[in-house]
Design an enzyme around this catalytic site. Structure first.
Site, PDB file in Angstrom:
ATOM      1  N   GLU A 146       0.963  -1.276   0.029  1.00 20.15           N
ATOM      2  CA  GLU A 146      -0.068   0.014   0.001  1.00 20.15           C
ATOM      3  C   GLU A 146       0.966   1.119   0.008  1.00 20.15           C
ATOM      4  O   GLU A 146       1.865   1.229   0.690  1.00 20.15           O
ATOM      5  CB  GLU A 146      -0.899   0.011   1.336  1.00 20.15           C
ATOM      6  CG  GLU A 146      -1.667  -1.223   1.367  1.00 20.15           C
ATOM      7  CD  GLU A 146      -2.784  -1.246   2.339  1.00 20.15           C
ATOM      8  OE1 GLU A 146      -2.849  -0.359   3.380  1.00 20.15           O
ATOM      9  OE2 GLU A 146      -3.160  -2.408   2.597  1.00 20.15           O
ATOM     10  N   CYS A 154       3.370   8.798   0.078  1.00 23.45           N
ATOM     11  CA  CYS A 154       3.811   8.141   1.284  1.00 23.45           C
ATOM     12  C   CYS A 154       4.051   6.629   0.625  1.00 23.45           C
ATOM     13  O   CYS A 154       3.369   6.003   0.368  1.00 23.45           O
ATOM     14  CB  CYS A 154       3.055   8.252   2.162  1.00 23.45           C
ATOM     15  SG  CYS A 154       3.459   7.369   3.774  1.00 23.45           S
ATOM     16  N   CYS A 193       6.123  -5.730   8.565  1.00 28.28           N
ATOM     17  CA  CYS A 193       7.359  -5.174   9.141  1.00 28.28           C
ATOM     18  C   CYS A 193       7.721  -6.208  10.114  1.00 28.28           C
ATOM     19  O   CYS A 193       6.829  -6.838  10.994  1.00 28.28           O
ATOM     20  CB  CYS A 193       7.106  -3.861   9.675  1.00 28.28           C
ATOM     21  SG  CYS A 193       8.419  -3.019  10.467  1.00 28.28           S
ATOM     22  N   CYS A 214       6.163  -2.462  16.593  1.00 29.99           N
ATOM     23  CA  CYS A 214       5.777  -1.394  17.316  1.00 29.99           C
ATOM     24  C   CYS A 214       4.378  -1.414  17.869  1.00 29.99           C
ATOM     25  O   CYS A 214       3.485  -2.024  17.039  1.00 29.99           O
ATOM     26  CB  CYS A 214       6.198  -0.043  16.805  1.00 29.99           C
ATOM     27  SG  CYS A 214       7.603   0.204  15.998  1.00 29.99           S
ATOM     28  N   CYS A 250       1.176   0.004  15.782  1.00 29.61           N
ATOM     29  CA  CYS A 250       1.154  -0.038  14.418  1.00 29.61           C
ATOM     30  C   CYS A 250       0.502  -1.140  13.658  1.00 29.61           C
ATOM     31  O   CYS A 250       0.865  -2.247  13.933  1.00 29.61           O
ATOM     32  CB  CYS A 250       2.708  -0.064  13.946  1.00 29.61           C
ATOM     33  SG  CYS A 250       2.752   0.049  12.151  1.00 29.61           S
ATOM     34  N   CYS A 307      -1.277   7.644   9.140  1.00 32.09           N
ATOM     35  CA  CYS A 307       0.201   6.987   9.752  1.00 32.09           C
ATOM     36  C   CYS A 307      -0.351   5.534  10.704  1.00 32.09           C
ATOM     37  O   CYS A 307      -1.128   5.551  11.322  1.00 32.09           O
ATOM     38  CB  CYS A 307       0.874   7.675  10.589  1.00 32.09           C
ATOM     39  SG  CYS A 307       1.288   9.279   9.943  1.00 32.09           S
TER      40      CYS A 307
HETATM   41  N1  SAH Z   1       8.554   2.277   9.872  1.00 31.19           N
HETATM   42  C1  SAH Z   1       8.983   3.376   9.796  1.00 31.19           C
HETATM   43  C2  SAH Z   1       7.806   4.429   9.033  1.00 31.19           C
HETATM   44  C3  SAH Z   1       6.633   4.045   9.798  1.00 31.19           C
HETATM   45  S1  SAH Z   1       5.179   5.338   9.428  1.00 31.19           S
HETATM   46  C4  SAH Z   1       9.052   4.016  11.182  1.00 31.19           C
HETATM   47  O1  SAH Z   1       8.806   3.433  12.119  1.00 31.19           O
HETATM   48  O2  SAH Z   1       9.574   5.019  11.585  1.00 31.19           O
HETATM   49  C5  SAH Z   1       5.440   6.572  10.124  1.00 31.19           C
HETATM   50  C6  SAH Z   1       5.129   7.111  11.706  1.00 31.19           C
HETATM   51  O3  SAH Z   1       3.776   6.811  12.134  1.00 31.19           O
HETATM   52  C7  SAH Z   1       6.203   6.305  12.427  1.00 31.19           C
HETATM   53  O4  SAH Z   1       6.893   7.211  13.289  1.00 31.19           O
HETATM   54  C8  SAH Z   1       5.406   5.390  13.230  1.00 31.19           C
HETATM   55  O5  SAH Z   1       5.861   4.926  14.576  1.00 31.19           O
HETATM   56  C9  SAH Z   1       4.061   6.124  13.450  1.00 31.19           C
HETATM   57  N2  SAH Z   1       2.862   5.089  13.622  1.00 31.19           N
HETATM   58  C10 SAH Z   1       2.697   3.954  13.826  1.00 31.19           C
HETATM   59  N3  SAH Z   1       1.389   3.405  13.930  1.00 31.19           N
HETATM   60  C11 SAH Z   1       0.838   4.698  14.426  1.00 31.19           C
HETATM   61  C12 SAH Z   1      -0.478   5.004  14.576  1.00 31.19           C
HETATM   62  N4  SAH Z   1      -1.443   3.768  14.716  1.00 31.19           N
HETATM   63  N5  SAH Z   1      -0.792   6.012  15.040  1.00 31.19           N
HETATM   64  C13 SAH Z   1       0.167   7.129  14.861  1.00 31.19           C
HETATM   65  N6  SAH Z   1       1.131   6.985  14.303  1.00 31.19           N
HETATM   66  C14 SAH Z   1       1.667   5.779  14.064  1.00 31.19           C
HETATM   67 FE1  SF4 Z   2       7.547  -1.378  11.574  1.00 30.95          FE
HETATM   68 FE2  SF4 Z   2       5.159   0.053  12.202  1.00 30.95          FE
HETATM   69 FE3  SF4 Z   2       7.019  -0.028  13.950  1.00 30.95          FE
HETATM   70 FE4  SF4 Z   2       7.678   1.365  11.539  1.00 30.95          FE
HETATM   71  S1  SF4 Z   2       5.960   1.687  13.191  1.00 30.95           S
HETATM   72  S2  SF4 Z   2       8.879   0.054  12.332  1.00 30.95           S
HETATM   73  S3  SF4 Z   2       6.250  -0.069  10.063  1.00 30.95           S
HETATM   74  S4  SF4 Z   2       6.117  -1.802  13.183  1.00 30.95           S
END
Ligand code: SAH
Ligand code: SF4
Length: 354
Positions: free
Chosen positions: A103, A116, A123, A127, A130, A346
């Site tokens: 996506e 984006c 992944c 986290c 996420c 995000c």
């Molecule tokens: N994998 C990369 C890019 C991720 S998306 C990373 O982790 O940095 C961009 C941002 O959205 C990251 O800071 C991630 O931690 C955040 N994010 C992930 N899940 C989220 C959510 N449910 N609500 C808000 N931000 C979120």
């Molecule tokens: Fe992976 Fe989501 Fe953590 Fe980014 S925020 S490193 S996509 S698990």
């Protein structure tokens, strides 16, 4: 008895979108073609946005006739394109070779268009808030599949925007797929191609310290965004498990090195989770951390993920947190939530809503 011969697989041509101009030139040379054809093809595809051999009128017919066997110009097909009611945000579900789906999202604000991009299917880093993390890692994307997302979204928007920005904030951890990421960035930056300035590309990472240092050594002015989300190791260990490997002290040192070497302020991303990391003492520590390096803070109110219990703080709590930071931190912005209606905000990419 004659041994069974393995069926000879026809050699598939490489994807055009995964080749740098030099690599394309060498590839063409092995097929007896002059290197300048690579430049001409880059110009047709990335500058005139024309991929059909019939349209490439300044190329000899004999070459155009062979183009399809020389390189694969097809893009991953869009299985779905979802739009928000105001049409400002589109989420694309692209079908990749082997059946995986990825996506990516385009977002239009009054100031600019931003793409984006995803770097992996799923992944591995898990986290706690996420949606992509819930999928686990399915596979890395190839450079061609990263560049392909840009071309697919650019086509959709008919290349109306002379300039657009790219953020690696879709599915996956870009620095865990370092080689494909850098190969794709090289292709996107090619001045005979899309000619994207490094300053218009931002890589977001959850904190892979050795790769942040490696990126600092590339000598590029790429934007770096760091998914901080917590100001103590105790909390960050829970929210961003990769912190157990590279704790805050090491992470912030690497971020500082990146900021100093690239000459760019590092964005500290901070997803606000009600009652978890939005207390006054969190704001105080975050401001102190931000002051220790060239940085800016980007607050992201949590976007809901089905099955996860976190709560998004209300508008007033977000404002209050931002106002606590402002007098002490160098720069603070609150990320607008774009695309929540189509599960494109995000942290929401991962097969939801499509
Ligand atoms: N994998 C990369 C890019 C991720 S998306 C990373 O982790 O940095 C961009 C941002 O959205 C990251 O800071 C991630 O931690 C955040 N994010 C992930 N899940 C989220 C959510 N449910 N609500 C808000 N931000 C979120
Ligand atoms: Fe992976 Fe989501 Fe953590 Fe980014 S925020 S490193 S996509 S698990």
């Amino acid at each position: 008895m004659t041994p069974v011969q393995p069926i000879q697989q026809a050699q598939l041509p490489p994807s055009f979108y995964g080749l740098s101009r030099d690599q394309l030139a060498s590839h063409l040379v092995t097929h007896g073609l002059p290197t300048f054809r690579a430049q001409q093809l880059f110009s047709w595809v990335y500058q005139k946005h024309e991929r059909h051999p019939l349209a490439m009128t300044d190329l000899p017919l004999s070459f155009r006739g062979r183009l399809e066997e020389l390189c694969d110009l097809r893009l991953p097909p869009a299985e779905a394109v979802l739009a928000t009611p105001d049409s400002a945000t589109h989420k694309f579900v692209l079908e990749l070779a082997g059946g995986a789906r990825v996506e990516c999202v385009s977002m239009r604000t009054t100031r600019r268009l931003t793409f984006c991009l995803s770097s992996q299917v799923g992944c591995a880093l898990g986290c706690a808030f996420c949606a992509t993390g819930l999928m686990g890692l399915k596979r890395n994307l190839a450079a061609s599949e990263i560049v392909g997302q840009v071309v697919a979204m650019g086509d959709f928007h008919r290349w109306q925007d002379e300039r657009f920005n790219i953020v690696f904030m879709g599915m996956g951890e870009p620095l865990a797929n370092y080689k494909a990421l850098m190969d794709a960035i090289r292709i996107l930056r090619d001045e005979r191609g899309l000619n994207m300035g490094a300053r218009r590309i931002t890589v977001s990472t959850s904190g892979l310290v050795p790769q942040i240092r490696k990126l600092a050594g590339e000598g590029l002015q790429l934007g770096l965004a760091l998914s901080l989300h917590a100001t103590t190791d105790e909390l960050r260990d829970r929210l961003v498990p990769v912190n157990r490997r590279w704790p805050l002290r090491e992470l912030m040192a690497a971020a500082r090195e990146y900021g100093e070497r690239s000459g760019r302020r590092v964005t500290l991303e901070y997803t606000l989770l009600a009652g978890v990391n939005d207390r006054p003492e969190d704001a105080a520590r975050l401001a102190d951390m931000a002051r220790a390096l060239p940085s800016k803070i980007n607050l992201i109110p949590y976007n809901p993920v089905p099955g996860l219990e976190w709560k998004r703080p209300d508008h007033r709590a977000v404002e209050a947190f931002a106002h606590r930071l402002m007098p002490r931190a160098p720069a603070v912005t609150v990320r607008r939530t774009l695309g929540g209606e189509i599960w494109a905000a995000c942290g929401q990419l991962g097969g939801l809503g499509a």
